[in-house]
Write an enzyme that holds these catalytic residues in place. Structure first.
Site, PDB file in Angstrom:
ATOM      1  N   THR A  44       0.838  -1.207   0.000  1.00 49.38           N
ATOM      2  CA  THR A  44       0.000   0.000   0.000  1.00 49.38           C
ATOM      3  C   THR A  44       0.872   1.256   0.000  1.00 49.38           C
ATOM      4  O   THR A  44       0.575   2.240  -0.692  1.00 49.38           O
ATOM      5  CB  THR A  44      -0.914   0.001   1.252  1.00 49.38           C
ATOM      6  OG1 THR A  44      -1.704  -1.177   1.212  1.00 49.38           O
ATOM      7  CG2 THR A  44      -1.805   1.213   1.306  1.00 49.38           C
ATOM      8  N   HIS A  47       2.051   1.842  -3.423  1.00 44.31           N
ATOM      9  CA  HIS A  47       1.008   2.492  -4.248  1.00 44.31           C
ATOM     10  C   HIS A  47       1.005   4.002  -3.993  1.00 44.31           C
ATOM     11  O   HIS A  47       0.870   4.804  -4.913  1.00 44.31           O
ATOM     12  CB  HIS A  47      -0.392   1.950  -3.906  1.00 44.31           C
ATOM     13  CG  HIS A  47      -0.608   0.527  -4.279  1.00 44.31           C
ATOM     14  ND1 HIS A  47      -0.441   0.061  -5.558  1.00 44.31           N
ATOM     15  CD2 HIS A  47      -0.988  -0.549  -3.550  1.00 44.31           C
ATOM     16  CE1 HIS A  47      -0.706  -1.228  -5.598  1.00 44.31           C
ATOM     17  NE2 HIS A  47      -1.026  -1.637  -4.383  1.00 44.31           N
ATOM     18  N   CYS A 100     -21.069  -0.191  14.950  1.00 47.70           N
ATOM     19  CA  CYS A 100     -21.840  -0.827  13.879  1.00 47.70           C
ATOM     20  C   CYS A 100     -22.061  -2.304  14.206  1.00 47.70           C
ATOM     21  O   CYS A 100     -21.536  -2.831  15.185  1.00 47.70           O
ATOM     22  CB  CYS A 100     -21.133  -0.656  12.531  1.00 47.70           C
ATOM     23  SG  CYS A 100     -19.662  -1.665  12.346  1.00 47.70           S
ATOM     24  N   CYS A 111     -15.968  -3.458   9.793  1.00 41.97           N
ATOM     25  CA  CYS A 111     -16.591  -2.194  10.233  1.00 41.97           C
ATOM     26  C   CYS A 111     -16.919  -1.351   9.006  1.00 41.97           C
ATOM     27  O   CYS A 111     -16.105  -1.206   8.101  1.00 41.97           O
ATOM     28  CB  CYS A 111     -15.641  -1.429  11.147  1.00 41.97           C
ATOM     29  SG  CYS A 111     -16.256   0.208  11.558  1.00 41.97           S
ATOM     30  N   ILE A 179       3.206 -11.363   1.492  1.00 44.66           N
ATOM     31  CA  ILE A 179       2.080 -11.944   2.242  1.00 44.66           C
ATOM     32  C   ILE A 179       1.870 -13.409   1.852  1.00 44.66           C
ATOM     33  O   ILE A 179       1.628 -14.269   2.707  1.00 44.66           O
ATOM     34  CB  ILE A 179       0.798 -11.103   2.045  1.00 44.66           C
ATOM     35  CG1 ILE A 179       1.043  -9.678   2.579  1.00 44.66           C
ATOM     36  CG2 ILE A 179      -0.376 -11.747   2.757  1.00 44.66           C
ATOM     37  CD1 ILE A 179      -0.149  -8.753   2.490  1.00 44.66           C
ATOM     38  N   ASP A 199       4.038 -18.081  -8.756  1.00 45.20           N
ATOM     39  CA  ASP A 199       4.337 -16.683  -9.075  1.00 45.20           C
ATOM     40  C   ASP A 199       4.951 -16.678 -10.469  1.00 45.20           C
ATOM     41  O   ASP A 199       5.172 -17.742 -11.078  1.00 45.20           O
ATOM     42  CB  ASP A 199       5.293 -16.047  -8.033  1.00 45.20           C
ATOM     43  CG  ASP A 199       5.130 -14.524  -7.945  1.00 45.20           C
ATOM     44  OD1 ASP A 199       5.495 -13.848  -8.934  1.00 45.20           O
ATOM     45  OD2 ASP A 199       4.639 -14.013  -6.932  1.00 45.20           O
ATOM     46  N   LEU A 266      -7.572 -12.766  -0.831  1.00 44.22           N
ATOM     47  CA  LEU A 266      -6.966 -11.571  -0.233  1.00 44.22           C
ATOM     48  C   LEU A 266      -6.512 -10.578  -1.306  1.00 44.22           C
ATOM     49  O   LEU A 266      -6.618  -9.365  -1.133  1.00 44.22           O
ATOM     50  CB  LEU A 266      -5.746 -11.957   0.620  1.00 44.22           C
ATOM     51  CG  LEU A 266      -5.092 -10.774   1.323  1.00 44.22           C
ATOM     52  CD1 LEU A 266      -5.778 -10.480   2.653  1.00 44.22           C
ATOM     53  CD2 LEU A 266      -3.597 -10.972   1.532  1.00 44.22           C
ATOM     54  N   ILE A 290     -11.379 -11.734   2.129  1.00 48.33           N
ATOM     55  CA  ILE A 290     -10.649 -11.456   3.378  1.00 48.33           C
ATOM     56  C   ILE A 290     -10.222  -9.997   3.365  1.00 48.33           C
ATOM     57  O   ILE A 290      -9.594  -9.547   2.412  1.00 48.33           O
ATOM     58  CB  ILE A 290      -9.358 -12.317   3.493  1.00 48.33           C
ATOM     59  CG1 ILE A 290      -9.652 -13.803   3.313  1.00 48.33           C
ATOM     60  CG2 ILE A 290      -8.644 -12.026   4.819  1.00 48.33           C
ATOM     61  CD1 ILE A 290     -10.287 -14.492   4.480  1.00 48.33           C
ATOM     62  N   TYR A 291     -10.548  -9.281   4.432  1.00 49.98           N
ATOM     63  CA  TYR A 291     -10.113  -7.881   4.521  1.00 49.98           C
ATOM     64  C   TYR A 291      -9.459  -7.645   5.883  1.00 49.98           C
ATOM     65  O   TYR A 291     -10.037  -8.000   6.918  1.00 49.98           O
ATOM     66  CB  TYR A 291     -11.317  -6.942   4.314  1.00 49.98           C
ATOM     67  CG  TYR A 291     -10.900  -5.498   4.215  1.00 49.98           C
ATOM     68  CD1 TYR A 291     -10.034  -5.073   3.203  1.00 49.98           C
ATOM     69  CD2 TYR A 291     -11.344  -4.565   5.137  1.00 49.98           C
ATOM     70  CE1 TYR A 291      -9.622  -3.756   3.130  1.00 49.98           C
ATOM     71  CE2 TYR A 291     -10.939  -3.239   5.064  1.00 49.98           C
ATOM     72  CZ  TYR A 291     -10.075  -2.846   4.060  1.00 49.98           C
ATOM     73  OH  TYR A 291      -9.660  -1.537   3.985  1.00 49.98           O
TER      74      TYR A 291
HETATM   75  P1  NAD Z   1       2.644  -8.234  -3.962  1.00 52.13           P
HETATM   76  O1  NAD Z   1       2.142  -7.375  -5.052  1.00 52.13           O
HETATM   77  O2  NAD Z   1       4.012  -8.000  -3.400  1.00 52.13           O
HETATM   78  O3  NAD Z   1       2.575  -9.771  -4.423  1.00 52.13           O
HETATM   79  C1  NAD Z   1       1.740 -10.251  -5.422  1.00 52.13           C
HETATM   80  C2  NAD Z   1       2.523 -11.315  -6.172  1.00 52.13           C
HETATM   81  O4  NAD Z   1       1.658 -11.921  -7.148  1.00 52.13           O
HETATM   82  C3  NAD Z   1       3.736 -10.751  -6.922  1.00 52.13           C
HETATM   83  O5  NAD Z   1       4.930 -11.418  -6.498  1.00 52.13           O
HETATM   84  C4  NAD Z   1       3.395 -11.041  -8.387  1.00 52.13           C
HETATM   85  O6  NAD Z   1       4.552 -11.363  -9.160  1.00 52.13           O
HETATM   86  C5  NAD Z   1       2.456 -12.248  -8.242  1.00 52.13           C
HETATM   87  N1  NAD Z   1       1.650 -12.530  -9.447  1.00 52.13           N
HETATM   88  C6  NAD Z   1       1.217 -11.679 -10.411  1.00 52.13           C
HETATM   89  N2  NAD Z   1       0.569 -12.350 -11.378  1.00 52.13           N
HETATM   90  C7  NAD Z   1       0.573 -13.662 -11.019  1.00 52.13           C
HETATM   91  C8  NAD Z   1       0.065 -14.850 -11.611  1.00 52.13           C
HETATM   92  N3  NAD Z   1      -0.596 -14.828 -12.765  1.00 52.13           N
HETATM   93  N4  NAD Z   1       0.264 -16.028 -10.947  1.00 52.13           N
HETATM   94  C9  NAD Z   1       0.934 -16.071  -9.769  1.00 52.13           C
HETATM   95  N5  NAD Z   1       1.449 -14.962  -9.175  1.00 52.13           N
HETATM   96  C10 NAD Z   1       1.265 -13.780  -9.794  1.00 52.13           C
HETATM   97  O7  NAD Z   1       1.567  -8.151  -2.803  1.00 52.13           O
HETATM   98  P2  NAD Z   1       1.592  -8.512  -1.234  1.00 52.13           P
HETATM   99  O8  NAD Z   1       2.013  -7.324  -0.461  1.00 52.13           O
HETATM  100  O9  NAD Z   1       2.235  -9.814  -0.985  1.00 52.13           O
HETATM  101  O10 NAD Z   1       0.003  -8.656  -1.032  1.00 52.13           O
HETATM  102  C11 NAD Z   1      -0.698  -9.698  -1.694  1.00 52.13           C
HETATM  103  C12 NAD Z   1      -2.013  -9.209  -2.243  1.00 52.13           C
HETATM  104  O11 NAD Z   1      -2.907  -8.931  -1.169  1.00 52.13           O
HETATM  105  C13 NAD Z   1      -1.955  -7.919  -3.064  1.00 52.13           C
HETATM  106  O12 NAD Z   1      -2.871  -8.020  -4.145  1.00 52.13           O
HETATM  107  C14 NAD Z   1      -2.424  -6.855  -2.084  1.00 52.13           C
HETATM  108  O13 NAD Z   1      -3.019  -5.742  -2.738  1.00 52.13           O
HETATM  109  C15 NAD Z   1      -3.452  -7.617  -1.301  1.00 52.13           C
HETATM  110  N6  NAD Z   1      -3.720  -7.164   0.059  1.00 52.13           N
HETATM  111  C16 NAD Z   1      -5.000  -7.253   0.468  1.00 52.13           C
HETATM  112  C17 NAD Z   1      -5.316  -6.924   1.766  1.00 52.13           C
HETATM  113  C18 NAD Z   1      -6.715  -7.101   2.229  1.00 52.13           C
HETATM  114  O14 NAD Z   1      -7.029  -6.655   3.333  1.00 52.13           O
HETATM  115  N7  NAD Z   1      -7.568  -7.753   1.455  1.00 52.13           N
HETATM  116  C19 NAD Z   1      -4.339  -6.501   2.667  1.00 52.13           C
HETATM  117  C20 NAD Z   1      -3.008  -6.430   2.206  1.00 52.13           C
HETATM  118  C21 NAD Z   1      -2.711  -6.772   0.902  1.00 52.13           C
HETATM  119 ZN    ZN Z   2     -17.838  -0.387  13.101  1.00 52.09          ZN
END
Ligand code: NAD
Ligand code: ZN
Length: 349
Positions: A44, A47, A100, A111, A179, A199, A266, A290-291
């Site tokens: 994040t 970004h 909430c 929330c 992650i 990956d 996620l 999942i959030y």
């Molecule tokens: P990251 O961007 O570092 O890792 C994503 C990985 O996916 C990268 O290594 C990328 O090469 C790989 N990838 C891309 N295309 C692919 C494919 N076709 N097949 C296999 N792998 C592929 O992200 P991160 O920090 O490890 O986080 C993981 C994800 O979770 C991200 O999308 C992030 O935005 C999301 N996230 C969600 C929450 C939530 O609350 N839902 C919280 C944190 C992060």
């Molecule tokens: Zn709340």
């Protein structure tokens, strides 16, 4: 207490970040001021640094960013009685309304009025951060601060990995970002039989191997079906953790699940993803969004680490906070795991 502190700030709407002097926040009633020791850079933050469409929509400059951190309590606001100055702490980054329906039933991650530290209000890439006492998490002194610095991300991995039972199950993780790799470690620790991660990035697949996965598959050139056979899978994966935010990876997961399989989602995409609904329906798949984290995940994380889960392989870079640009460069290169910034020492050299 000094009046001004160093902070990594998004100064104006646009790419980049700046190290600036900003006022040290004053904890209001029910708030706690934390002296930051270590921080870790999250996707994040990248970004926000790059100023991509998501950041343009969500971030109001000027603002101090960052939400993965560990530190110690520096000051208590009026009425705070549960904590002591000097106590080692981290903080849940989602500040919730407490009123909430989901806050009332313990699902604070859902929330409806959640506010993000370092996203919707000033964050932790600073010498001090101020948060409500209800978000403060006590951290045992036995835990390594470099590891605790990224408990926030570890929490996302824990929440996703532990959504469905894992003992004896075969798990597919799509996306070997930090992650995904942490989640792989959790799945092995929690008793999964096989953990396969995919990956397109060999550096990250190699990091996943260090975390003990049974197979790390580059799906750009390797056949996942072949790997499944080699790993002794007969009907497909029991549990899927989608951690890439990539539509092709999700579809590959759907195709590789056994009937009745369970998928935790996620990964967040920057555009809508289409998927084959008929396969989801005829296979009877469960798909769970999942959030964030559950508050209980913070306890599970400390206990997993104390129980022997070793997350040290995921840390690939350490910098002094004044070298934050190098940290973002490493994150943007794709050749990184977690990048930890040190706020405790004076810069060397
Ligand atoms: P990251 O961007 O570092 O890792 C994503 C990985 O996916 C990268 O290594 C990328 O090469 C790989 N990838 C891309 N295309 C692919 C494919 N076709 N097949 C296999 N792998 C592929 O992200 P991160 O920090 O490890 O986080 C993981 C994800 O979770 C991200 O999308 C992030 O935005 C999301 N996230 C969600 C929450 C939530 O609350 N839902 C919280 C944190 C992060
Ligand atoms: Zn709340």
């Amino acid at each position: 207490m000094k009046q001004y502190m160093d902070a990594i700030v998004k100064p104006v709407a646009g790419p980049g970040l700046e190290l600036r002097q900003v006022p040290v926040p004053t904890p209001g009633p029910g708030e706690v001021l934390i002296k930051v020791h270590k921080t870790a850079i999250c996707g994040t933050d990248v970004h926000i640094y790059n100023w991509d469409p998501w950041a343009r929509e969500h971030i109001k400059a000027p603002m101090t960013i960052g939400h993965e951190y560990v530190g110690e309590i520096a000051e208590l606001g009026a009425g705070v009685t549960s904590f002591k100055v000097g106590q080692r702490v981290s903080g849940e980054g989602h500040i919730t309304c407490h009123h909430c329906r989901n806050c009332h039933n313990g699902n604070i991650q859902w929330c409806k009025d959640t506010m993000g530290v370092g996203v919707d209000r000033d964050g932790a890439f600073a010498e001090y951060v101020c948060i409500p006492e209800t978000n403060v998490i006590t951290i045992d002194e036995s835990l390594d601060e470099d590891i605790v610095s990224f408990f926030d991300a570890f929490g996302n991995a824990t929440h996703t990995a532990l959504m469905f039972p894992l003992i004896g199950e075969d798990v597919l993780i799509t996306g070997a970002g930090p992650i995904g790799i942490i989640a792989a470690g959790i799945c092995k620790f929690a008793g999964a039989r096989r953990v396969v991660i995919t990956d397109l990035n060999d550096y990250r697949l190699e990091l996943a191997r260090k975390m003990g996965v049974d197979a790390a598959v580059n799906t750009a050139r390797e056949d996942l079906n072949e790997v499944m056979k080699q790993q002794g899978l007969i009907e497909g994966f029991d549990v899927g953790l989608e951690m890439s935010g990539n539509g092709a990876a999700l579809q590959q997961m759907i195709n590789s699940m056994r009937n009745g399989g369970k998928i935790s989602l996620l990964g967040i995409s920057n555009k809508p993803i289409s998927m084959d609904m008929n396969t989801i329906i005829t296979k009877g798949l469960t798909m769970q969004g999942i959030y964030g984290r559950k508050m209980d995940n913070w306890h599970q994380m400390s206990y997993m680490v104390q129980g022997g889960l070793d997350l040290s392989p995921i840390i690939t870079h350490r910098f002094h906070y004044t070298d934050f640009e190098k940290g973002f460069e490493a994150m943007n290169s794709g050749c990184s795991g977690k990048v930890v910034l040190d706020w405790t020492t004076k810069k060397e050299g």
